[in-house]
Design a protein around this motif. Structure first.
Motif, PDB file in Angstrom:
ATOM      1  N   PHE A 117      39.501  57.972  26.428  1.00  0.00           N
ATOM      2  CA  PHE A 117      38.578  58.789  27.194  1.00  0.00           C
ATOM      3  C   PHE A 117      39.177  60.123  27.596  1.00  0.00           C
ATOM      4  CE2 PHE A 117      35.963  55.352  26.826  1.00  0.00           C
ATOM      5  CZ  PHE A 117      36.328  54.232  27.557  1.00  0.00           C
ATOM      6  N   SER A 118      38.272  60.959  28.094  1.00  0.00           N
ATOM      7  CA  SER A 118      38.679  62.264  28.595  1.00  0.00           C
ATOM      8  C   SER A 118      38.391  62.368  30.094  1.00  0.00           C
ATOM      9  CB  SER A 118      37.920  63.368  27.855  1.00  0.00           C
ATOM     10  OG  SER A 118      38.220  64.611  28.427  1.00  0.00           O
ATOM     11  N   GLY A 119      37.213  61.944  30.496  1.00  0.00           N
ATOM     12  CA  GLY A 119      36.836  62.035  31.887  1.00  0.00           C
ATOM     13  C   GLY A 119      37.228  60.786  32.662  1.00  0.00           C
ATOM     14  N   ARG A 120      36.776  59.671  32.161  1.00  0.00           N
ATOM     15  CA  ARG A 120      37.130  58.406  32.786  1.00  0.00           C
ATOM     16  C   ARG A 120      38.585  58.081  32.517  1.00  0.00           C
ATOM     17  NH1 ARG A 120      33.473  54.247  29.804  1.00  0.00           N
ATOM     18  NH2 ARG A 120      34.780  52.816  30.971  1.00  0.00           N
ATOM     19  N   PRO A 121      39.209  57.299  33.423  1.00  0.00           N
ATOM     20  CA  PRO A 121      40.572  56.844  33.128  1.00  0.00           C
ATOM     21  C   PRO A 121      40.567  55.947  31.890  1.00  0.00           C
ATOM     22  CG  PRO A 121      40.032  56.551  35.446  1.00  0.00           C
ATOM     23  CD  PRO A 121      38.763  56.923  34.767  1.00  0.00           C
ATOM     24  N   ASP A 122      41.627  56.009  31.113  1.00  0.00           N
ATOM     25  CA  ASP A 122      41.747  55.150  29.939  1.00  0.00           C
ATOM     26  C   ASP A 122      41.909  53.696  30.381  1.00  0.00           C
ATOM     27  OD1 ASP A 122      43.585  57.657  28.156  1.00  0.00           O
ATOM     28  OD2 ASP A 122      41.534  56.937  27.785  1.00  0.00           O
TER      29      ASP A 122
END
Lengths: 111, 294
Positions: free
Chosen positions: A11-16
Motif C-alpha cells: 500500500f501507499s496510504g494505508r499501512p502495509d
C-alpha cells in the motif's frame, strides 16, 4: 518464544499488512531457502505503486525478502541472493497471512 | 507617453522579517524610468552576475509590471542590482547604472535614504567580490518557477531513516511530516471507512485540503496542487506538484520518487502509470499552515 514477523509491501496510504508467522511455517521457509540456487549478482527492485514484495524477519534478525523470482537474505550488513523462478518462497510466505490481509488480485497474480 | 493604466512596481529587496518596501510608478513617470532601465548592453554567457546565494540586507530591486497595459520595452518581471538587470532568460546592463540611487529618492519614509544608499554600496562591493574571487559559473539567469507557492523537490530530506518509514503518501503530498503515517480525516475525527474516492476525499477535506476538481493540472495562485487516486476498495495514493511543475510521490514508507510505475517522470498523474490505482479522484489544493493531518 519470540515470533517471526512478516510484512507485505503493497500500500501507499494505508499501512502495509504485517503478521506473525508460526514456527512450522518459518522452518519451512528456511528449508525452501536452502533449496534455492545461489545468485552471484546482487538483485534489487524498484518500488512501484502496488505490490512490491514480502519479507519475513526472524527473532535472530535474519531477514528474507522475496519478489519477482529472487529471494534476498540479510544478516547484519551482509546480503545473499537466490533464484526463485517459480516464486514458491514468495507465494508460500504470502499464504501465511491471515485472510483478508492480502488483496486477492495479488494472490491471483502469483498463481 | 504611458497612461495611468501602465504601472511599474519596484520592490526594494532588503528585509528578512518585515515586508519589503515598494514604490509604484505609473503614467508620465514611466517615460524617464523606462529610458533609465533600457538596454545598454547584453551580457555574454561567460560574464558574471549576481552571487549565487541570497544575503542578509539589500539584495537588489525586483521590478514588475502590473498594470492593465504593458510596457513592451521591458520584461514583465526582473531583478536589478548594481546596474544590471536579470530576468527570465535575459540579462543586460541598463542605461543608467545609478538607477538604484535614483530610486532612493522615492523610498518610503520608514526606510532612511542614507541607510539604503549604504546598503546598496555594500551590496555592490559584495557582487564585485563574488565576481572576482568566488564565482566561476557564468551568469545565473532567473528561472521562473512554474508553481511559485509549491514545495521544492527534495527527496533526500524525506528519505532518511528518521522520516521515511513514518510518513506516507499523504504526508508527502501535503508536505506535512507528522511521523504518524497520516490518514485522511483522522486528525479531525473524520477518517474514511471505505476506500473510495468519495470517502477518502471527504477525509482530506476535513483536514482542510480544498477540493479543486477543475484545476486541470494547473498550479494554484496560493498553496500547491495535489492529486488523489484510489485502488478501489484497497488503498489510496497522493501525488504533489512541485515548484518546477513536475509531480512526485512517496509510496507508503518507501523513498520519495518523481517516477511512475513505468519509470517515466510525471507530468500529469491522470496519465501516469499508476498500477492498480485506477481511479483518478480529484485535484486538491493544500494551503500551507491551514491543514492539520495525523
Amino acid at each position: 518464544m519470540a515470533k517471526c514477523t512478516a510484512q507485505a509491501f503493497i500500500f501507499s496510504g494505508r499501512p502495509d499488512p504485517t503478521w506473525f508467522v508460526g514456527n512450522q511455517h518459518s522452518r519451512r521457509l528456511e528449508a525452501m531457502w536452502n533449496q534455492l540456487e545461489s545468485l552471484d549478482t546482487p538483485q534489487s527492485s524498484t518500488r512501484k505503486l502496488g505490490y512490491s514484495g514480502v519479507s519475513i524477519t526472524y527473532p535472530s534478525n535474519i531477514e528474507y525478502f522475496a519478489f519477482e523470482m529472487y529471494v534476498q537474505k540479510k544478516v547484519g550488513n551482509r546480503y545473499e541472493w537466490r533464484r526463485d523462478e517459480d516464486r514458491d518462497f514468495e507465494r508460500y510466505l504470502l499464504s501465511t497471512a491471515p485472510q483478508g490481509y492480502i488483496p486477492n488480485e495479488i494472490i491471483d497474480s502469483l498463481m | 507617453m504611458y497612461s495611468d493604466e501602465t504601472k511599474l512596481r519596484i520592490t526594494i529587496d532588503i528585509f528578512s522579517g518585515r515586508e519589503n518596501p515598494t514604490i509604484e510608478y505609473s503614467g508620465k513617470h514611466l517615460d524617464e524610468i523606462c529610458e533609465r532601465l533600457s538596454l545598454k548592453r547584453s551580457f555574454r554567457t561567460r560574464e558574471l552576475g549576481l552571487p549565487p546565494i541570497p544575503t542578509l540586507g539589500y539584495r537588489g530591486l525586483m521590478i514588475e509590471q502590473h498594470g492593465t497595459l504593458s510596457i513592451k520595452e521591458l520584461p514583465r518581471a526582473f531583478r536589478l542590482a548594481s546596474g544590471a538587470a536579470f530576468g527570465l532568460e535575459m540579462s543586460y546592463q541598463i542605461a543608467d547604472e545609478d538607477f538604484e540611487d535614483f530610486v532612493c529618492g522615492s523610498v518610503p519614509k520608514e526606510l532612511p535614504i542614507n541607510d539604503l544608499r549604504k546598503e546598496i554600496a555594500q551590496y555592490k562591493e559584495l557582487v564585485d567580490f563574488w565576481n572576482q574571487y568566488r564565482w566561476r559559473n557564468g551568469i545565473i539567469k532567473t528561472i521562473e518557477n512554474k508553481c511559485k507557492c509549491a514545495p521544492i523537490y527534495e527527496p533526500d530530506w524525506w528519505n532518511v531513516s528518521s522520516r521515511q518509514g513514518y510518513n506516507n503518501c499523504y504526508n508527502y503530498a501535503t508536505n506535512y511530516r507528522s511521523n504518524t503515517y497520516a490518514q485522511p480525516g483522522r486528525a479531525s475525527g473524520a477518517m474514511y471507512n471505505n476506500l473510495n474516492c468519495v470517502e477518502v476525499k471527504a477525509g482530506a477535506i476535513a483536514d482542510e485540503l480544498i477540493d479543486s476538481p477543475s484545476s486541470d493540472n494547473k498550479c494554484p495562485e496560493v498553496g500547491h496542487l495535489v492529486a488523489l487516486v484510489v485502488w478501489p476498495n484497497v488503498d489510496y495514493h497522493w501525488y504533489r506538484k512541485g515548484k518546477n511543475g513536475q509531480w512526485s510521490h512517496k509510496m507508503g514508507g518507501t523513498p520519495v520518487t518523481n517516477l511512475d510505475n513505468s519509470g517515466n517522470t510525471i507530468n500529469d498523474p491522470r496519465n501516469a502509470d499508476r498500477g492498480s490505482y485506477s481511479d483518478f479522484c480529484t485535484f486538491m489544493i493544500v494551503k500551507h499552515g491551514h491543514i492539520m493531518i495525523n
